[in-house]
Design an enzyme around this catalytic site. Sequence first.
Site, mmCIF file in Angstrom:
data_model
loop_
_atom_site.group_PDB
_atom_site.id
_atom_site.type_symbol
_atom_site.label_atom_id
_atom_site.label_comp_id
_atom_site.label_asym_id
_atom_site.label_seq_id
_atom_site.Cartn_x
_atom_site.Cartn_y
_atom_site.Cartn_z
ATOM 1 N N ASP A 9 -69.799 41.674 -22.645
ATOM 2 C CA ASP A 9 -69.337 42.223 -21.358
ATOM 3 C C ASP A 9 -68.352 43.382 -21.592
ATOM 4 O O ASP A 9 -67.198 43.298 -21.187
ATOM 5 C CB ASP A 9 -68.687 41.110 -20.507
ATOM 6 C CG ASP A 9 -67.450 40.496 -21.156
ATOM 7 O OD1 ASP A 9 -67.306 40.570 -22.405
ATOM 8 O OD2 ASP A 9 -66.600 39.958 -20.415
ATOM 9 N N ASP A 14 -65.316 44.022 -27.032
ATOM 10 C CA ASP A 14 -66.781 43.889 -27.157
ATOM 11 C C ASP A 14 -67.354 45.144 -27.824
ATOM 12 O O ASP A 14 -68.280 45.059 -28.636
ATOM 13 C CB ASP A 14 -67.439 43.755 -25.781
ATOM 14 C CG ASP A 14 -66.931 42.574 -24.990
ATOM 15 O OD1 ASP A 14 -67.585 41.528 -24.987
ATOM 16 O OD2 ASP A 14 -65.854 42.696 -24.377
ATOM 17 N N ASN A 38 -65.624 40.999 -18.009
ATOM 18 C CA ASN A 38 -64.482 41.911 -17.941
ATOM 19 C C ASN A 38 -64.566 42.819 -16.717
ATOM 20 O O ASN A 38 -63.560 43.214 -16.147
ATOM 21 C CB ASN A 38 -64.416 42.776 -19.203
ATOM 22 C CG ASN A 38 -63.907 42.000 -20.394
ATOM 23 O OD1 ASN A 38 -63.043 41.135 -20.243
ATOM 24 N ND2 ASN A 38 -64.438 42.279 -21.569
ATOM 25 N N THR A 137 -69.897 37.183 -26.578
ATOM 26 C CA THR A 137 -68.496 37.611 -26.546
ATOM 27 C C THR A 137 -68.014 37.818 -25.101
ATOM 28 O O THR A 137 -67.049 38.537 -24.868
ATOM 29 C CB THR A 137 -68.288 38.907 -27.367
ATOM 30 O OG1 THR A 137 -69.080 39.952 -26.778
ATOM 31 C CG2 THR A 137 -68.681 38.725 -28.819
ATOM 32 N N PHE A 178 -60.029 33.545 -21.126
ATOM 33 C CA PHE A 178 -60.817 34.225 -20.097
ATOM 34 C C PHE A 178 -62.309 33.852 -20.083
ATOM 35 O O PHE A 178 -62.846 33.474 -19.039
ATOM 36 C CB PHE A 178 -60.651 35.745 -20.254
ATOM 37 C CG PHE A 178 -61.398 36.557 -19.245
ATOM 38 C CD1 PHE A 178 -60.909 36.738 -17.960
ATOM 39 C CD2 PHE A 178 -62.615 37.160 -19.574
ATOM 40 C CE1 PHE A 178 -61.605 37.477 -17.010
ATOM 41 C CE2 PHE A 178 -63.319 37.903 -18.639
ATOM 42 C CZ PHE A 178 -62.809 38.069 -17.353
ATOM 43 N N ASN A 179 -63.009 33.987 -21.211
ATOM 44 C CA ASN A 179 -64.473 33.805 -21.202
ATOM 45 C C ASN A 179 -64.874 32.404 -20.741
ATOM 46 O O ASN A 179 -65.875 32.234 -20.032
ATOM 47 C CB ASN A 179 -65.069 34.062 -22.594
ATOM 48 C CG ASN A 179 -65.015 35.519 -22.983
ATOM 49 O OD1 ASN A 179 -64.915 36.401 -22.129
ATOM 50 N ND2 ASN A 179 -65.057 35.784 -24.282
ATOM 51 N N HIS A 252 -60.329 40.412 -30.190
ATOM 52 C CA HIS A 252 -60.931 39.078 -30.093
ATOM 53 C C HIS A 252 -62.405 39.077 -30.533
ATOM 54 O O HIS A 252 -62.799 38.367 -31.456
ATOM 55 C CB HIS A 252 -60.886 38.586 -28.646
ATOM 56 C CG HIS A 252 -59.567 38.729 -27.967
ATOM 57 N ND1 HIS A 252 -58.522 37.876 -28.209
ATOM 58 C CD2 HIS A 252 -59.119 39.622 -27.038
ATOM 59 C CE1 HIS A 252 -57.490 38.220 -27.445
ATOM 60 N NE2 HIS A 252 -57.824 39.280 -26.738
ATOM 61 N N ASP A 253 -63.215 39.849 -29.807
ATOM 62 C CA ASP A 253 -64.675 39.728 -29.940
ATOM 63 C C ASP A 253 -65.244 40.073 -31.321
ATOM 64 O O ASP A 253 -66.141 39.377 -31.818
ATOM 65 C CB ASP A 253 -65.372 40.571 -28.866
ATOM 66 C CG ASP A 253 -65.098 40.044 -27.461
ATOM 67 O OD1 ASP A 253 -64.774 38.847 -27.338
ATOM 68 O OD2 ASP A 253 -65.206 40.829 -26.510
HETATM 69 C C1 BDR Z 1 -61.932 37.660 -24.138
HETATM 70 O O1 BDR Z 1 -61.806 38.065 -22.773
HETATM 71 C C2 BDR Z 1 -62.195 39.408 -22.631
HETATM 72 O O2 BDR Z 1 -61.257 40.098 -21.855
HETATM 73 C C3 BDR Z 1 -62.335 39.987 -24.004
HETATM 74 O O3 BDR Z 1 -63.380 40.934 -24.045
HETATM 75 C C4 BDR Z 1 -62.642 38.780 -24.868
HETATM 76 O O4 BDR Z 1 -64.021 38.508 -24.883
HETATM 77 C C5 BDR Z 1 -60.563 37.325 -24.677
HETATM 78 O O5 BDR Z 1 -60.006 36.285 -23.930
HETATM 79 CA CA CA Z 2 -65.647 40.117 -24.173
#
Ligand code: BDR
Ligand code: CA
Length: 327
Positions: A9, A14, A38, A137, A178-179, A252-253
């Site tokens: 996303d 990403d 996102n 991701t 978040f994800n 993160h991703d």
């Molecule tokens: C995740 O949330 C999104 O904002 C980032 O792309 C990542 O996948 C981190 O919590």
């Molecule tokens: Ca992401």
Amino acid sequence: MKKIILDCDPGHDDMIAIMLAEASEEIELLGITTVAGNQAGEKTFTNTLKILTLMGEKDIPVARGFDKPIVRDLTVAPEIHGVSGLDGARLPEPDMPPSAISDMHAVDFIISTLLKENTSVSSGPAPGDEKIYLVPTGPLTNIAVALIKAPEIKKRIERIVLMGGAVYDSNVTPAAEFNIFVDPEAAEIVFKSGIPVTMVGLDVSNKSVFTFEDINHITAMRGRVSGIVGPLLHFFAHANYEIFRINGAPLHDPLTVAYLIDGTILTTKNLHVDIETNGEFTRGRTVADIYGVTGKKPNADVALKVDVDKFKKLVFDAIKKLDLRGL
Ligand code: BDR
Ligand code: CA
């Protein structure tokens, strides 16, 4: 070479995951599927095309997926990724041949790619017919629906290496990452699927921070890719500093892809993880049984330690390599 489908996303981090996969000799990117997260689905899809255009990649198929989670309304993250989902620099407008844009929904693209890579699905993989890694991701909506629609794909999946969740950390609420928060029902389906899962969560990704100095270094490379990636990461780092007081960009991703390239980058522990779908305050929490108190069988390899230096080197090298690519 590991065959992967990246479900994402974009999203600044990403974008780096896509770049790492694209630049790596260890990874064969079979396709990219997009999902709302996102930002709205239309934006994450367009951003993916822009990233591929920036890299000069015209062959990797892209399929657009769900615009919302399975049962919930969509939550987006403009405070972290901007209104476009990739604020901070101007990316080139998408210039992909129609052949690279799949007319299939992401779910059907995932199913058909998994099944067509192997001719002997009913009798299991033939010798030398490797299975495929799914690398999500973003929210897990596309992956979960693919598993429900065509459960026979399970035996074609080597492992799901996902970015999401945390044992000790959180970002979108005090309890959740978040994800997983965005589509907890989808996450529950994935974690209960019986497929090997590697959970790359905030416990490691919030430590994988590209400092402002690292980002300036990327910008100073002044290449076609680095010249845009640097300012994009600067925006992302600034947002992370304002909200979380993190001193830079937590990537993160791309840790998911980095781990597939070099398995020594993360140290994992096999744990049972439940997804909280009902909690009043804890929606989307990945409830990891670190002491084995539930007696439930482990269902995920959870990343708990990261070799940040090795990770950073992979990312720097990938960006350098993409800068040198002739268009
Ligand atoms: C995740 O949330 C999104 O904002 C980032 O792309 C990542 O996948 C981190 O919590
Ligand atoms: Ca992401």
